[in-house]
Design a protein around this motif. Structure first.
Motif, short mmCIF file in Angstrom:
data_model
loop_
_atom_site.label_atom_id
_atom_site.label_comp_id
_atom_site.label_asym_id
_atom_site.label_seq_id
_atom_site.Cartn_x
_atom_site.Cartn_y
_atom_site.Cartn_z
N LYS A 33 0.86 -1.18 0.00
CA LYS A 33 0.00 0.00 0.00
C LYS A 33 0.90 1.23 0.00
O LYS A 33 1.81 1.34 0.81
CB LYS A 33 -0.90 0.03 1.25
CG LYS A 33 -1.79 -1.16 1.39
CD LYS A 33 -3.03 -0.99 0.58
CE LYS A 33 -3.94 -2.18 0.81
NZ LYS A 33 -5.19 -2.05 0.18
N LEU A 34 0.63 2.15 -0.89
CA LEU A 34 1.41 3.38 -0.91
C LEU A 34 0.93 4.29 0.21
O LEU A 34 -0.28 4.47 0.40
CB LEU A 34 1.24 4.09 -2.25
CG LEU A 34 1.84 3.38 -3.45
CD1 LEU A 34 1.56 4.17 -4.72
CD2 LEU A 34 3.34 3.21 -3.29
N GLN A 35 1.87 4.85 0.93
CA GLN A 35 1.49 5.75 2.01
C GLN A 35 1.42 7.16 1.44
O GLN A 35 2.40 7.71 0.97
CB GLN A 35 2.52 5.69 3.13
CG GLN A 35 2.54 4.37 3.84
CD GLN A 35 3.58 4.35 4.96
OE1 GLN A 35 4.41 5.22 5.04
NE2 GLN A 35 3.50 3.33 5.77
N ARG A 36 0.23 7.71 1.48
CA ARG A 36 0.04 9.06 0.98
C ARG A 36 0.05 10.03 2.15
O ARG A 36 -0.44 9.69 3.24
CB ARG A 36 -1.29 9.17 0.25
CG ARG A 36 -1.31 8.32 -1.00
CD ARG A 36 -2.53 8.55 -1.80
NE ARG A 36 -2.47 7.74 -3.00
CZ ARG A 36 -3.31 7.85 -3.99
NH1 ARG A 36 -4.28 8.72 -3.92
NH2 ARG A 36 -3.20 7.10 -5.06
N PRO A 37 0.56 11.20 1.94
CA PRO A 37 0.56 12.18 3.03
C PRO A 37 -0.86 12.62 3.37
O PRO A 37 -1.76 12.52 2.52
CB PRO A 37 1.38 13.33 2.49
CG PRO A 37 1.36 13.16 1.02
CD PRO A 37 1.21 11.68 0.75
N ASP A 38 -1.06 13.06 4.61
CA ASP A 38 -2.39 13.52 5.01
C ASP A 38 -2.83 14.71 4.19
O ASP A 38 -4.00 14.83 3.83
CB ASP A 38 -2.39 13.89 6.50
CG ASP A 38 -2.15 12.68 7.38
OD1 ASP A 38 -2.48 11.55 6.91
OD2 ASP A 38 -1.65 12.84 8.50
N ASP A 39 -1.89 15.58 3.87
CA ASP A 39 -2.21 16.76 3.07
C ASP A 39 -1.91 16.46 1.63
O ASP A 39 -0.74 16.37 1.23
CB ASP A 39 -1.40 17.96 3.58
CG ASP A 39 -1.80 19.25 2.88
OD1 ASP A 39 -2.80 19.23 2.14
OD2 ASP A 39 -1.11 20.26 3.10
N GLU A 40 -2.91 16.29 0.79
CA GLU A 40 -2.71 15.93 -0.62
C GLU A 40 -2.06 17.05 -1.41
O GLU A 40 -1.63 16.84 -2.53
CB GLU A 40 -4.06 15.56 -1.25
CG GLU A 40 -4.64 14.26 -0.73
CD GLU A 40 -3.89 13.05 -1.27
OE1 GLU A 40 -3.32 13.13 -2.36
OE2 GLU A 40 -3.88 12.03 -0.57
#
Length: 42
Positions: A33-40
């Motif tokens: 799973k790619l970890q995306r930052p909370d702030d897109e």
């Protein structure tokens, strides 16, 4: 060619390719799973 050199090599290539594709299909899918930052917006 009298000895069907190209035809034999093509057949061997097709067999190797089929084996490779068969093995490739049995590999598990990439489940990371790619970890995306909370702030897109970053």
């Amino acid at each position: 060619m009298a000895d069907n050199f190209l035809e034999r090599h093509r057949e061997e290539y097709e067999k190797r390719k089929a084996d490779w594709l068969r093995k490739k299909k049995h590999l598990p899918a990439n489940s990371r799973k790619l970890q995306r930052p909370d702030d897109e917006a970053l």
